[in-house]
Design a protein around this motif. Structure first.
Motif, PDB file in Angstrom:
ATOM      1  N   SER A 169       0.810  -1.225   0.000  1.00 57.55           N
ATOM      2  CA  SER A 169       0.000   0.000   0.000  1.00 57.55           C
ATOM      3  C   SER A 169       0.841   1.273   0.000  1.00 57.55           C
ATOM      4  N   THR A 170       1.980   1.267   0.681  1.00 60.97           N
ATOM      5  CA  THR A 170       2.788   2.494   0.757  1.00 60.97           C
ATOM      6  C   THR A 170       3.882   2.552  -0.298  1.00 60.97           C
ATOM      7  N   GLY A 171       4.310   1.387  -0.775  1.00 59.50           N
ATOM      8  CA  GLY A 171       5.425   1.354  -1.715  1.00 59.50           C
ATOM      9  C   GLY A 171       6.772   1.555  -1.052  1.00 59.50           C
ATOM     10  N   GLU A 172       6.775   1.710   0.276  1.00 58.05           N
ATOM     11  CA  GLU A 172       8.024   1.927   1.007  1.00 58.05           C
ATOM     12  C   GLU A 172       8.692   0.592   1.329  1.00 58.05           C
ATOM     13  N   PRO A 173       9.997   0.498   1.143  1.00 58.75           N
ATOM     14  CA  PRO A 173      10.697  -0.750   1.447  1.00 58.75           C
ATOM     15  C   PRO A 173      10.799  -0.992   2.949  1.00 58.75           C
ATOM     16  N   VAL A 174      10.948  -2.240   3.312  1.00 60.74           N
ATOM     17  CA  VAL A 174      11.166  -2.634   4.702  1.00 60.74           C
ATOM     18  C   VAL A 174      12.371  -3.568   4.734  1.00 60.74           C
ATOM     19  N   ILE A 175      13.313  -3.262   5.602  1.00 62.46           N
ATOM     20  CA  ILE A 175      14.510  -4.095   5.751  1.00 62.46           C
ATOM     21  C   ILE A 175      14.289  -5.052   6.915  1.00 62.46           C
ATOM     22  N   ALA A 176      14.475  -6.332   6.642  1.00 65.27           N
ATOM     23  CA  ALA A 176      14.398  -7.344   7.694  1.00 65.27           C
ATOM     24  C   ALA A 176      15.806  -7.567   8.224  1.00 65.27           C
ATOM     25  N   GLU A 177      15.932  -7.497   9.539  1.00 68.39           N
ATOM     26  CA  GLU A 177      17.249  -7.679  10.163  1.00 68.39           C
ATOM     27  C   GLU A 177      17.291  -8.978  10.949  1.00 68.39           C
ATOM     28  N   LYS A 178      18.428  -9.625  10.868  1.00 67.69           N
ATOM     29  CA  LYS A 178      18.673 -10.831  11.646  1.00 67.69           C
ATOM     30  C   LYS A 178      19.895 -10.563  12.504  1.00 67.69           C
ATOM     31  N   ARG A 179      19.715 -10.655  13.797  1.00 64.56           N
ATOM     32  CA  ARG A 179      20.778 -10.345  14.757  1.00 64.56           C
ATOM     33  C   ARG A 179      21.317  -8.924  14.556  1.00 64.56           C
ATOM     34  N   GLY A 180      20.400  -8.013  14.230  1.00 69.27           N
ATOM     35  CA  GLY A 180      20.761  -6.610  14.099  1.00 69.27           C
ATOM     36  C   GLY A 180      21.416  -6.224  12.787  1.00 69.27           C
ATOM     37  N   LYS A 181      21.529  -7.173  11.862  1.00 64.75           N
ATOM     38  CA  LYS A 181      22.151  -6.883  10.563  1.00 64.75           C
ATOM     39  C   LYS A 181      21.135  -7.104   9.446  1.00 64.75           C
ATOM     40  N   PRO A 182      21.149  -6.252   8.411  1.00 66.81           N
ATOM     41  CA  PRO A 182      20.214  -6.430   7.299  1.00 66.81           C
ATOM     42  C   PRO A 182      20.350  -7.813   6.678  1.00 66.81           C
ATOM     43  N   ALA A 183      19.202  -8.480   6.493  1.00 61.57           N
ATOM     44  CA  ALA A 183      19.205  -9.819   5.908  1.00 61.57           C
ATOM     45  C   ALA A 183      18.407  -9.874   4.611  1.00 61.57           C
ATOM     46  N   ALA A 184      17.388  -9.024   4.477  1.00 59.19           N
ATOM     47  CA  ALA A 184      16.551  -9.012   3.279  1.00 59.19           C
ATOM     48  C   ALA A 184      15.830  -7.673   3.212  1.00 59.19           C
TER      49      ALA A 184
END
Length: 101
Positions: free
Chosen positions: A26-41
């Motif tokens: 709906s927003t078109g804004e990206p979301v960064i998924a972090e694993k152990r505090g580091k970007p993963a996807a």
């Protein structure tokens, strides 16, 4: 000021996956998924993915056109020999690096 990008922990992504998909869509804004505090996807909208892929293709063609212009006065066989030699040198370097580890 830089673009603020939302981040979520991998745990939150799992727990709130449907909401994540709705928000990105709906927003078109990206979301960064972090694993152990580091970007993963990174989750992006399909439209953003299409734009990203198109930009990659355009940059690749621009690079090819630039190389063609720089080598316009060269013999194609000579260019092929130079490129082949360079590729082989890189491959040999990678092979040597693997053997030393």
């Amino acid at each position: 000021m830089g673009l603020m990008v939302k981040t979520m922990s991998a745990r939150d992504v799992r727990a709130k996956f449907a909401g994540l998909l709705d928000a990105v869509s709906s927003t078109g804004e990206p979301v960064i998924a972090e694993k152990r505090g580091k970007p993963a996807a990174v989750f992006i909208s399909p439209e953003e993915f299409v734009r990203y892929r198109q930009q990659m293709v355009e940059r690749a063609w621009a690079t090819i056109e630039c190389l063609q212009e720089r080598n316009a006065d060269k013999d194609p066989e000579e260019v092929l020999r130079d490129v082949t030699a360079e590729v082989e040198a890189v491959r040999q370097g990678m092979y040597d690096a693997q053997r030393t580890h």
